[in-house]
Write an enzyme that holds these catalytic residues in place. Structure first.
Site, short mmCIF file in Angstrom:
data_model
loop_
_atom_site.label_atom_id
_atom_site.label_comp_id
_atom_site.label_asym_id
_atom_site.label_seq_id
_atom_site.Cartn_x
_atom_site.Cartn_y
_atom_site.Cartn_z
N ASP A 121 -1.11 3.02 1.43
CA ASP A 121 0.34 3.09 1.62
C ASP A 121 1.09 2.71 0.35
O ASP A 121 2.22 3.14 0.14
CB ASP A 121 0.76 2.20 2.79
CG ASP A 121 0.31 2.86 4.08
OD1 ASP A 121 -0.86 2.67 4.46
OD2 ASP A 121 1.11 3.62 4.67
N ASN A 167 -3.00 -0.96 2.71
CA ASN A 167 -3.33 0.10 3.66
C ASN A 167 -3.33 -0.53 5.05
O ASN A 167 -3.12 -1.74 5.20
CB ASN A 167 -4.70 0.73 3.33
CG ASN A 167 -4.95 1.99 4.13
OD1 ASN A 167 -4.09 2.88 4.19
ND2 ASN A 167 -6.10 2.10 4.78
N LYS A 168 -3.59 0.27 6.06
CA LYS A 168 -3.54 -0.20 7.45
C LYS A 168 -4.29 -1.50 7.64
O LYS A 168 -5.40 -1.66 7.11
CB LYS A 168 -4.11 0.90 8.35
CG LYS A 168 -4.11 0.60 9.82
CD LYS A 168 -2.74 0.23 10.36
CE LYS A 168 -1.68 1.28 10.07
NZ LYS A 168 -0.30 0.79 10.32
N GLN A 175 -4.64 4.64 15.39
CA GLN A 175 -4.64 5.85 14.55
C GLN A 175 -6.05 6.41 14.37
O GLN A 175 -6.23 7.58 14.02
CB GLN A 175 -4.04 5.56 13.18
CG GLN A 175 -2.55 5.30 13.18
CD GLN A 175 -2.22 3.84 13.29
OE1 GLN A 175 -2.96 3.06 13.88
NE2 GLN A 175 -1.09 3.44 12.75
N ARG A 226 3.98 9.75 10.74
CA ARG A 226 3.39 8.53 10.17
C ARG A 226 2.38 8.93 9.10
O ARG A 226 2.03 10.11 8.98
CB ARG A 226 2.74 7.69 11.27
CG ARG A 226 1.84 8.51 12.22
CD ARG A 226 0.67 7.77 12.70
NE ARG A 226 -0.19 7.37 11.61
CZ ARG A 226 -1.07 8.17 11.02
NH1 ARG A 226 -1.22 9.43 11.37
NH2 ARG A 226 -1.82 7.72 10.03
N GLY A 227 1.92 7.91 8.35
CA GLY A 227 1.04 8.21 7.22
C GLY A 227 1.92 8.35 5.98
O GLY A 227 2.92 9.08 6.01
N ALA A 228 1.55 7.63 4.92
CA ALA A 228 2.45 7.51 3.77
C ALA A 228 2.96 8.85 3.22
O ALA A 228 4.18 9.04 3.07
CB ALA A 228 1.77 6.68 2.69
#
Ligand code: MRU
Length: 346
Positions: free
Chosen positions: A234, A244-245, A194, A46-48
């Site tokens: 992202d 973003n998140k 996260q 995970r994470g762009a």
């Protein structure tokens, strides 16, 4: 670069399984394209930036079976459909396609592994450069306020979200390494938590930090206990609007109200000049069970998932939100720090 989030050995890929972090640190072997697609969907990776590199390796795994044009198109479509918001996924696949398609089919497989390696290595270098540009900002804030700098982040935009160093955390690591006193406010980041990964990363790197509930951010900013907010991204639209998140937008609003600078740190591969503004960014909506359930460690050390509410409860679970450009002080990239409106001219 304390964590190895993704590694390839010959024609096999090893990932750090992030679905069980930070309760357990376990690797998983990925040997097929479908396994990699599932690892991206389930957020084992995970994470762009890490999703981008993972997709590139996923394509290389697929091409071990078939290197024809038809297969290439089908593999790209499978990987494209895994997660919609992080543009690095689409960027990496477009780069792989542009590189591989003109090659003879016999050369595509080995070339795919090499290009995926280059994407991984470039991400590590970009993050380190982001760290250096962000470090200058932290130094300037230290000169203005004195230390220790109180930085707030959201989600995990650290080494775990990338191929190394991280984006938002890279400047913090470099500041810590340089002996500049810094403390990080880490928000839990429900529902996938996260922020707990961020806390684990900072603990492993001995960076002072405090975990807080997501809802504590406004209070801390209002109280003047934060000098800067720094988050990852992202997808950054051409006008600087940033996905973003989910929860990032609320932090940006509270930072704006408190007069605290709000920085986005991201590699250039997160900037999507083809998307004009935040309204055009697709926002992923994930399974409601992410809210209905919680995962934890039992007294015997094993991990378990428990239900927090009835399975029939209606849930809305957007994974991201969009922070408008006007709330963003600067975008820290490997090419320098830019005002949101400056992106199209670089
Ligand atoms: O759903 P996730 O965990 O993949 O979302 C991650 C984030 O939103 C990060 O902040 C973003 O990708 C930046 S990672 C360097």
């Amino acid at each position: 670069m304390l964590f190895e989030t993704i590694r390839r050995d010959a024609h096999c890929v090893t990932i750090l399984d992030q679905t069980i972090l930070p309760l357990a640190w376990q690797n998983a072997q990925i040997t097929t394209l479908e396994q990699m697609a599932q690892a991206i969907r389930s957020m084992q990776v995970r994470g762009a930036p890490l999703i981008g590199a993972s997709a590139a390796y996923g394509l290389a795994l697929g091409l071990l079976e078939d290197t024809s044009d038809t297969a290439l198109t089908q593999y790209l479509a499978t990987l494209e459909s895994t997660r919609p918001t992080a543009v690095n996924l689409h960027w990496a696949l477009a780069r792989m396609d542009a590189f591989l398609r003109p090659l003879p089919v016999s050369a595509r497989s080995e070339a795919a592994w090499q290009e995926a390696d280059r994407i991984r290595e470039a991400d590590i270098a970009a993050n380190h450069a982001i760290g250096k540009y962000g470090l200058s900002l932290i130094k300037a804030l230290t000169a203005k306020h004195g230390g220790p700098i109180q930085a707030m982040t959201h989600c995990n935009a650290g080494a775990l979200a990338t191929c190394g160093w991280g984006t938002a955390l890279a400047p913090i690591y470099l500041a810590h390494e340089a002996g500049i006193p810094i403390h990080v406010w880490v928000s839990e980041t429900r529902p996938r938590n996260q922020g707990l990964l961020t806390a684990a990363e900072l603990t492993a790197n001995e960076v002072p930090h405090t975990l807080m509930a997501d809802n504590a951010a406004g209070f801390l900013l209002q109280e003047g206990r934060v000098d800067m907010v720094i988050v990852g991204a992202d997808r950054i639209a051409a006008n600087g609007d940033t996905a973003n998140k989910v929860g990032t937008y609320l932090k940006a609003l509270a930072a704006h109200a408190a007069g605290v600078p709000f920085y986005v740190a991201a590699p250039w591969s997160t900037i999507d000049l083809a998307t004009p503004n935040g309204r055009a960014i697709p926002i992923e909506e994930r399974n409601g069970n992410e809210l209905r359930h919680a995962t934890g460690k039992l007294a015997d050390g094993s991990t378990a998932q428990v239900a927090c509410i009835d399975a029939a409860e209606t849930v809305f679970n957007p994974a991201f939100d969009v922070t408008p450009a006007e709330l963003i002080t600067g975008i820290i990239t490997e090419r320098g720090v830019f005002a949101p409106h400056q992106l199209t001219s670089h």
